[in-house]
Design a protein around this motif. Structure first.
Motif, PDB file in Angstrom:
ATOM      1  N   ILE A 129       0.863  -1.184   0.000  1.00 48.80           N
ATOM      2  CA  ILE A 129       0.000   0.000   0.000  1.00 48.80           C
ATOM      3  C   ILE A 129       0.900   1.235   0.000  1.00 48.80           C
ATOM      4  N   ARG A 130       0.536   2.237  -0.796  1.00 46.23           N
ATOM      5  CA  ARG A 130       1.337   3.477  -0.820  1.00 46.23           C
ATOM      6  C   ARG A 130       1.074   4.289   0.447  1.00 46.23           C
ATOM      7  N   PRO A 131       2.131   4.789   1.081  1.00 48.09           N
ATOM      8  CA  PRO A 131       1.913   5.580   2.305  1.00 48.09           C
ATOM      9  C   PRO A 131       1.617   7.039   1.985  1.00 48.09           C
ATOM     10  N   VAL A 160      -5.354  -7.609  -4.041  1.00 51.08           N
ATOM     11  CA  VAL A 160      -5.520  -6.192  -4.427  1.00 51.08           C
ATOM     12  C   VAL A 160      -6.983  -5.921  -4.776  1.00 51.08           C
ATOM     13  N   GLY A 161      -7.338  -4.647  -4.751  1.00 50.78           N
ATOM     14  CA  GLY A 161      -8.674  -4.235  -5.181  1.00 50.78           C
ATOM     15  C   GLY A 161      -8.759  -4.174  -6.704  1.00 50.78           C
ATOM     16  N   LYS A 162      -9.976  -3.911  -7.169  1.00 57.70           N
ATOM     17  CA  LYS A 162     -10.257  -3.926  -8.606  1.00 57.70           C
ATOM     18  C   LYS A 162      -9.430  -2.885  -9.382  1.00 57.70           C
ATOM     19  N   ASP A 163      -9.125  -1.763  -8.718  1.00 61.70           N
ATOM     20  CA  ASP A 163      -8.383  -0.693  -9.402  1.00 61.70           C
ATOM     21  C   ASP A 163      -6.972  -1.099  -9.824  1.00 61.70           C
ATOM     22  N   GLN A 164      -6.466  -2.210  -9.297  1.00 62.96           N
ATOM     23  CA  GLN A 164      -5.088  -2.614  -9.617  1.00 62.96           C
ATOM     24  C   GLN A 164      -5.024  -3.651 -10.736  1.00 62.96           C
ATOM     25  N   GLU A 165      -6.175  -3.944 -11.354  1.00 63.01           N
ATOM     26  CA  GLU A 165      -6.209  -5.037 -12.327  1.00 63.01           C
ATOM     27  C   GLU A 165      -5.233  -4.841 -13.491  1.00 63.01           C
ATOM     28  N   THR A 217       6.794   4.349 -15.475  1.00 58.45           N
ATOM     29  CA  THR A 217       7.289   2.998 -15.175  1.00 58.45           C
ATOM     30  C   THR A 217       6.730   2.461 -13.853  1.00 58.45           C
ATOM     31  N   TYR A 218       5.665   3.065 -13.385  1.00 56.67           N
ATOM     32  CA  TYR A 218       4.992   2.586 -12.165  1.00 56.67           C
ATOM     33  C   TYR A 218       4.701   1.078 -12.251  1.00 56.67           C
ATOM     34  N   PRO A 219       4.150   0.598 -13.397  1.00 60.18           N
ATOM     35  CA  PRO A 219       3.855  -0.838 -13.464  1.00 60.18           C
ATOM     36  C   PRO A 219       5.092  -1.736 -13.404  1.00 60.18           C
ATOM     37  N   GLY A 254     -11.704   1.578   1.733  1.00 56.53           N
ATOM     38  CA  GLY A 254     -11.385   0.959   0.437  1.00 56.53           C
ATOM     39  C   GLY A 254     -10.154   0.078   0.547  1.00 56.53           C
ATOM     40  N   ASN A 255      -9.104   0.590   1.196  1.00 58.36           N
ATOM     41  CA  ASN A 255      -7.890  -0.204   1.421  1.00 58.36           C
ATOM     42  C   ASN A 255      -8.227  -1.455   2.225  1.00 58.36           C
ATOM     43  N   TYR A 256      -9.036  -1.240   3.263  1.00 58.25           N
ATOM     44  CA  TYR A 256      -9.325  -2.365   4.160  1.00 58.25           C
ATOM     45  C   TYR A 256     -10.075  -3.479   3.428  1.00 58.25           C
ATOM     46  N   LYS A 304     -15.118   5.571  -7.000  1.00 63.13           N
ATOM     47  CA  LYS A 304     -14.335   4.771  -6.051  1.00 63.13           C
ATOM     48  C   LYS A 304     -13.862   5.608  -4.866  1.00 63.13           C
ATOM     49  N   MET A 305     -13.765   4.944  -3.705  1.00 69.04           N
ATOM     50  CA  MET A 305     -13.187   5.637  -2.560  1.00 69.04           C
ATOM     51  C   MET A 305     -11.678   5.689  -2.761  1.00 69.04           C
ATOM     52  N   GLY A 306     -11.104   6.879  -2.665  1.00 63.64           N
ATOM     53  CA  GLY A 306      -9.660   6.985  -2.876  1.00 63.64           C
ATOM     54  C   GLY A 306      -9.130   8.292  -2.344  1.00 63.64           C
ATOM     55  N   ALA A 309       8.207  -5.495 -10.109  1.00 65.15           N
ATOM     56  CA  ALA A 309       9.428  -5.858  -9.374  1.00 65.15           C
ATOM     57  C   ALA A 309       9.096  -6.205  -7.917  1.00 65.15           C
ATOM     58  N   ASP A 310       8.187  -5.419  -7.306  1.00 65.41           N
ATOM     59  CA  ASP A 310       7.751  -5.699  -5.921  1.00 65.41           C
ATOM     60  C   ASP A 310       7.229  -7.127  -5.782  1.00 65.41           C
ATOM     61  N   ILE A 311       6.490  -7.527  -6.790  1.00 67.46           N
ATOM     62  CA  ILE A 311       5.801  -8.819  -6.733  1.00 67.46           C
ATOM     63  C   ILE A 311       6.751  -9.960  -7.108  1.00 67.46           C
ATOM     64  N   LYS A 322     -14.464  -3.338  -5.306  1.00 68.64           N
ATOM     65  CA  LYS A 322     -14.305  -1.895  -5.466  1.00 68.64           C
ATOM     66  C   LYS A 322     -15.227  -1.198  -4.477  1.00 68.64           C
ATOM     67  N   ILE A 323     -14.629  -0.534  -3.505  1.00 67.62           N
ATOM     68  CA  ILE A 323     -15.424   0.200  -2.516  1.00 67.62           C
ATOM     69  C   ILE A 323     -15.688   1.590  -3.094  1.00 67.62           C
ATOM     70  N   PRO A 324     -16.972   1.952  -3.191  1.00 67.95           N
ATOM     71  CA  PRO A 324     -17.293   3.241  -3.824  1.00 67.95           C
ATOM     72  C   PRO A 324     -17.050   4.416  -2.884  1.00 67.95           C
TER      73      PRO A 324
HETATM   74  P1  TYM Z   1      -2.991   1.888  -3.176  1.00 69.60           P
HETATM   75  O1  TYM Z   1      -1.985   2.348  -2.186  1.00 69.60           O
HETATM   76  O2  TYM Z   1      -3.685   2.912  -3.995  1.00 69.60           O
HETATM   77  O3  TYM Z   1      -4.095   1.026  -2.473  1.00 69.60           O
HETATM   78  C1  TYM Z   1      -3.745  -0.067  -1.632  1.00 69.60           C
HETATM   79  C2  TYM Z   1      -4.695  -1.224  -1.803  1.00 69.60           C
HETATM   80  O4  TYM Z   1      -6.030  -0.813  -1.519  1.00 69.60           O
HETATM   81  C3  TYM Z   1      -6.874  -1.129  -2.610  1.00 69.60           C
HETATM   82  N1  TYM Z   1      -7.902  -0.102  -2.754  1.00 69.60           N
HETATM   83  C4  TYM Z   1      -9.195  -0.359  -2.966  1.00 69.60           C
HETATM   84  N2  TYM Z   1      -9.854  -1.523  -3.083  1.00 69.60           N
HETATM   85  C5  TYM Z   1     -11.197  -1.449  -3.272  1.00 69.60           C
HETATM   86  N3  TYM Z   1     -11.893  -0.293  -3.336  1.00 69.60           N
HETATM   87  C6  TYM Z   1     -11.262   0.891  -3.223  1.00 69.60           C
HETATM   88  N4  TYM Z   1     -11.960   2.025  -3.260  1.00 69.60           N
HETATM   89  C7  TYM Z   1      -9.851   0.894  -3.034  1.00 69.60           C
HETATM   90  N5  TYM Z   1      -8.921   1.877  -2.882  1.00 69.60           N
HETATM   91  C8  TYM Z   1      -7.722   1.241  -2.724  1.00 69.60           C
HETATM   92  C9  TYM Z   1      -5.971  -1.174  -3.833  1.00 69.60           C
HETATM   93  O5  TYM Z   1      -6.527  -1.970  -4.854  1.00 69.60           O
HETATM   94  C10 TYM Z   1      -4.723  -1.770  -3.248  1.00 69.60           C
HETATM   95  O6  TYM Z   1      -4.812  -3.171  -3.212  1.00 69.60           O
HETATM   96  N6  TYM Z   1      -0.028   0.204  -6.799  1.00 69.60           N
HETATM   97  C11 TYM Z   1      -0.578  -0.095  -5.504  1.00 69.60           C
HETATM   98  C12 TYM Z   1       0.457  -0.325  -4.430  1.00 69.60           C
HETATM   99  C13 TYM Z   1       1.471  -1.358  -4.799  1.00 69.60           C
HETATM  100  C14 TYM Z   1       1.257  -2.764  -4.832  1.00 69.60           C
HETATM  101  C15 TYM Z   1       2.507  -3.312  -5.247  1.00 69.60           C
HETATM  102  C16 TYM Z   1       0.167  -3.588  -4.585  1.00 69.60           C
HETATM  103  C17 TYM Z   1       2.753  -1.113  -5.139  1.00 69.60           C
HETATM  104  N7  TYM Z   1       3.377  -2.296  -5.418  1.00 69.60           N
HETATM  105  C18 TYM Z   1       2.656  -4.682  -5.392  1.00 69.60           C
HETATM  106  C19 TYM Z   1       0.337  -4.951  -4.727  1.00 69.60           C
HETATM  107  C20 TYM Z   1       1.574  -5.502  -5.128  1.00 69.60           C
HETATM  108  C21 TYM Z   1      -1.431   1.088  -5.089  1.00 69.60           C
HETATM  109  O7  TYM Z   1      -1.240   2.191  -5.516  1.00 69.60           O
HETATM  110  O8  TYM Z   1      -2.336   0.791  -4.134  1.00 69.60           O
END
Ligand code: TYM
Length: 327
Positions: A8-10, A144-149, A125-127, A17-19, A194-196, A132-134, A185-187
């Motif tokens: 998760i990004r700090p 991960v949530g739907k937004d990371q597909e 180059t974020y992806p 949504g994260n939870y 989406k919640m973000g 690399a993390d994975i 996906k949490i709205p």
């Molecule tokens: P990030 O920091 O935006 O969000 C962290 C995690 O929370 C999920 N999430 C949600 N899920 C459902 N509904 C929402 N509204 C919602 N908002 C956030 C995200 O899907 C994510 O799982 N790129 C990633 C961080 C990352 C990462 C990785 C994740 C970096 N390297 C390697 C997995 C593996 C990101 O920006 O998540």
């Protein structure tokens, strides 16, 4: 045992949504898999955080991971920037990541639009950094949530490309994982999709009763159903999504019936929702306070996690170097 990686990004506090999109899976998976859960501090650099915020934000997420129930005895919890091997893999993967495919990712296009004066190479180059993390731990599953597909598709593509380029079966293709049948996906409650954090519509795990009530009572609704059993418009469906995750089945069914017979009162539904979110948050909120003040413990856990994560990363990177031809 299969390996699981997620991060998760700090860039603020954890929100619902994260939870429900990620952390809830972490808690369950730590009992069954070899888990690596990290704090993606390098990823946060794409939006120019202040130096003093970087370490504080990492500590915040660490305390919140623990408060949610991620157990450092079961899962490896670490800060991304403590594991430099990730950078080496990022470089190798970047050599075979193409400009066209990186430019086409939706997240890049969205960021380029939202911060037009800072369309940096890190965004592009974020992806590859995420891959690399994975791949550094050769993960099989990534909660991960739907937004990371789309990022996950890229990670799979980079794993396949590496394997076929060097004619090896080295990296497993990492699968996205969700506890629910499909990705979550949490709205937002403001009518946005989406919640973000960048949407500014978050309910945070540390929010108290008053804050939650204020946020929930402001949720966008409509003028109410006019036909029995009609389909719910998106803003109303969003409220029901929340009832589904934080309230009892009885409460959900009650309001659903009220919707169906057109007697629903959104004010009542919102009050119920605010109360249930407050109850959900309460124990986590309390633990966030405890862990945040125990910096000695946070340091110890980050140190222990970094060591374990480095051990796993070093093993992978040594083999990667050999495959590529650095001996
Ligand atoms: P990030 O920091 O935006 O969000 C962290 C995690 O929370 C999920 N999430 C949600 N899920 C459902 N509904 C929402 N509204 C919602 N908002 C956030 C995200 O899907 C994510 O799982 N790129 C990633 C961080 C990352 C990462 C990785 C994740 C970096 N390297 C390697 C997995 C593996 C990101 O920006 O998540």
């Amino acid at each position: 045992m299969e390996t699981v990686v997620s991060g998760i990004r700090p860039t603020g506090n954890l929100h619902l949504g994260n939870y429900f999109g990620a952390v809830k899976s972490f808690i369950q998976m730590q009992n069954e898999y070899n888990c690596f859960f990290f704090i993606a501090d390098w990823h946060s650099l794409t939006t120019r955080p202040k130096p003093e915020n970087i370490i504080n934000s990492a500590c915040t997420i660490l305390a919140e991971y623990l408060a949610c129930g991620i157990d450092p005895e079961k899962a490896t919890i670490y800060i991304q920037s403590d594991v430099k091997e990730i950078l080496e893999l990022y470089l190798f993967l970047n050599m075979n990541a193409y400009l066209g495919e990186l430019e086409r990712t939706t997240t890049f296009k969205e960021k380029a639009r939202s911060q037009p004066d800072n369309v940096n190479a890190g965004l592009l180059t974020y992806p590859t950094l995420m891959a690399a993390d994975i791949l550094i731990h050769k993960a099989a599953k990534v909660p991960v949530g739907k937004d990371q597909e789309q990022n996950m598709e890229m990670a799979r593509k980079f794993a396949r490309r590496f394997n076929s380029m060097y004619d090896v079966e080295f990296f497993p293709e990492p699968a996205s994982f969700s506890l629910a049948a499909k990705a979550v996906k949490i709205p937002g409650l403001d009518g946005s999709g989406k919640m973000g954090k960048s949407e500014g519509n978050c309910i945070y795990l540390h929010d108290d009763a008053t804050t939650i009530k204020k946020k929930v009572m402001k949720a966008v609704t409509d003028s109410g159903p006019t036909q029995p059993n009609s389909e719910k418009p998106e803003v109303i469906q969003n409220l029901f999504t929340f009832l589904d995750i934080v309230s009892t089945k009885e409460a959900y069914d009650y309001y659903n019936e009220k919707w169906n017979d057109c007697s629903i009162r959104y004010g009542d539904l919102k009050k119920q929702l605010a109360e249930d979110i407050t109850n959900f948050n309460a124990p986590i909120r309390e633990k966030i306070r405890e862990y945040s003040s125990n910096t000695g413990l946070l340091d110890k856990i980050a140190l222990m996690g970094a060591e374990k994560a480095r051990e796993s990363a070093q093993k992978t990177i040594k083999e990667v170097r050999e495959i590529i031809g650095f001996r």
